[in-house]
Scaffold this active site. Sequence first.
Site, mmCIF file in Angstrom:
data_model
loop_
_atom_site.group_PDB
_atom_site.id
_atom_site.type_symbol
_atom_site.label_atom_id
_atom_site.label_comp_id
_atom_site.label_asym_id
_atom_site.label_seq_id
_atom_site.Cartn_x
_atom_site.Cartn_y
_atom_site.Cartn_z
ATOM 1 N N TRP A 52 0.811 -1.213 0.000
ATOM 2 C CA TRP A 52 0.000 0.000 0.000
ATOM 3 C C TRP A 52 0.851 1.272 0.000
ATOM 4 O O TRP A 52 0.386 2.331 0.375
ATOM 5 C CB TRP A 52 -0.988 -0.020 1.178
ATOM 6 C CG TRP A 52 -2.119 -0.984 0.948
ATOM 7 C CD1 TRP A 52 -2.408 -1.654 -0.209
ATOM 8 C CD2 TRP A 52 -3.127 -1.387 1.884
ATOM 9 N NE1 TRP A 52 -3.516 -2.449 -0.049
ATOM 10 C CE2 TRP A 52 -3.980 -2.309 1.228
ATOM 11 C CE3 TRP A 52 -3.394 -1.065 3.218
ATOM 12 C CZ2 TRP A 52 -5.076 -2.905 1.854
ATOM 13 C CZ3 TRP A 52 -4.487 -1.666 3.841
ATOM 14 C CH2 TRP A 52 -5.317 -2.573 3.167
ATOM 15 N N HIS B 204 -19.346 -3.912 6.037
ATOM 16 C CA HIS B 204 -19.430 -2.909 4.967
ATOM 17 C C HIS B 204 -20.864 -2.434 4.741
ATOM 18 O O HIS B 204 -21.106 -1.518 3.985
ATOM 19 C CB HIS B 204 -18.842 -3.471 3.666
ATOM 20 C CG HIS B 204 -17.417 -3.895 3.834
ATOM 21 N ND1 HIS B 204 -17.077 -5.181 4.191
ATOM 22 C CD2 HIS B 204 -16.259 -3.203 3.747
ATOM 23 C CE1 HIS B 204 -15.755 -5.253 4.304
ATOM 24 N NE2 HIS B 204 -15.244 -4.075 4.044
#
Length: 757
Positions: free
Chosen positions: A567, A701
Amino acid sequence: MASHVVGYPRMGPKRELKFALESFWDGKSSAEDLKKVAADLRSSIWKQMADAGIKYIPSNTFAYYDQVLDTTAMLGAVPARYGFNGGEIGFDLYFSMARGNASLPAMEMTKWFDTNYHYIVPELGPEVKFAYSSHKAVDEYKEAKALGVDTVPVLVGPVSYLLLSKAAKGVEKSFPLLSLLPKILPVYKEVIAELKAAGASTIQFDEPTLVMDLESHQLKAFTDAYADLESTLSGLNVLVETYFADLTPEAYKTLVSLNGVTAFGFDLVRGTKTLDLIKSGFPSGKYLFAGVVDGRNIWANDLAASLATLQSLESIVGKDKLVVSTSCSLLHTAVDLVNETKLDDEIKSWLAFAAQKVLEVNALAKALAGQKDEAFFSANAAALASRKSSPRVTNEAVQKAAAGLKGSDHRRATTVSARLDAQQKKLNLPVLPTTTIGSFPQTVELRRVRREYKAKKISEEEYVKAIKEEISKVVKLQEELDIDVLVHGEPERNDMVEYFGEQLSGFAFTVNGWVQSYGSRCVKPPIIYGDVSRPKAMTVFWSSLAQSMTSRPMKGMLTGPVTILNWSFVRNDQPRHETCYQIALAIEDEAEDLEKAGINVIQIDEAALREGLPLRKSGHGFYLQWAVHSFRITNVGIQDTTQIHTHMCYSNFNDIIHSIIDMDADVITIENSRSDEKLLSVFREGVKYGAGIGPGVYDIHSPRIPPTEELADRIRKMLAVLESNVLWVNPDCGLKTRKYNEVNPALSNMVYAAKPI
């Protein structure tokens, strides 16, 4: 000498598109307002490239959400649930497909190859009625033309579009998607004919799937598709662009033999073997678009080395047939270095964002044509020399420690079952222990405190007091809910990678180095420019503070080395695995300090382990070997009585299950709420994974609060596959993005569901 750019970031130098989209979605601005922001961004990008002397300037690489979704709209391939009845697709339908709406779920989103960008996956089947339903490619070509810029319209190629799709719900998984080629090509022909009529002289088809492992029938689909399009394409310059890796000899042969195609684009940064294929034979009279400027990183190009590569290609394809290009779309890098006012000057001189890469492409093209800008080249050489010799890049002690890792396996001395016994004696956990993944909701107030502390508007004392109160609240809440292994909620962290990067040496941070992840969501990757080390403890203060507030076990929370690497923008002057080992050594120091401070459970997250997998199987073995080794280094010195957890964020484990087991964690928690029993059986089939396993019992989510009975039912299904002495009960991911009024009842139901079983 000609120059070309594969594609350009859409968000704008200050994320103008992000804010315009979110304002429109929130009903605070009109469709016209959004279109105006988008048109201004497009025109400034085209003008910037024209001013930089780029000959082949792309259009239709802009998207309000995603270029694959744009192609779905162009083809009218709208899933049946959205009730599309033909006509031109507008914002309502487009954004419903991307994001869902009050009554309908969105289409699936998945990673674009091995980047951190995500695309919307087409849902196809034999019933789909393809029809030309979005004229965006033609409209944008005309829009640029009206501004005096002749562009190259870019389309996702027909074969890659199908290979990147999935069978729609209710369609057999084995449905041959490539059988739809004869149905989509007529739409492509209409688009090409319209572009031709509008005055386009060159068209670019992106066919990146050519770099994947393809079977012969898949390669044949490329041959068939372009043979079918040949008569429609006649009279045009046709570029087929590939990127992200090199091509296999079979794929290369297929590509350069395509009918009706006059130019081929290659990624010569990641595709090191492609160079040899080109040298062993390139079709005469065809153009080579040489991707020598890296579209996926933020480092200044080594112009002298690129020029040498280009000159060697010139002798093969001919001076007038070579075009200088980027390795892929610049979508995957940050927008413009000009906006980095806080970055250290020395480090800044080593970098090039999208706007600077456009200038590099042009400088290389001019140099090939005998108009070398000596000042530009010598400034570049000086920056590269400074980066090579800078004492900030090299740390002898780190180099020595990393070199000392070679030849050792770095594994904890005892087996996982022996360790779990020792841990159980110490922790005394019930059957089906409950825990959460780490983060708790981040309130507006909490973000304000962090922001003000960073801007030096509040004192350290005030900051510590506020964070301490938040931790106390989170600990108390978990005790009231009767959760077994607690977390401190991570109120001090903005991001799981940035938080550690800011405390490690060898990292730099940008203010505006945003890169699109999906839709309006952008990420700001840290830059790893030098050897990585840990000057002082990073998490011990907060974790031990949290442990002092409870008698229950408190998890220390660390981000694993592979995730930090995947990342970030990673230095390109040493192999990735060497950088990963350095990060692993820093995390090892931190884990050992947590243990010394009395933390008996330590979670080392590897959310992005799978993301770094090379695109082709041939590269998987080496990657998984060093990635897993890096994880083991982080906890090799930890005592048997300390429990090491890891968390992983994806559902497709089948092909890497042995590597996950080889990580040798004591407990693994996974994001499983969507893929259910499939995944659990993978852990059991032929693999007796002795460690604890916590498949997420509900999906964080979604704002939905799962009822107790549904969770109990899910736990029972898990117990049909996993023994009760290894099963853990937890949500599938961190709770950072949820609100407390969603989290409290959901966790309460989860604990209730686990108790009676």
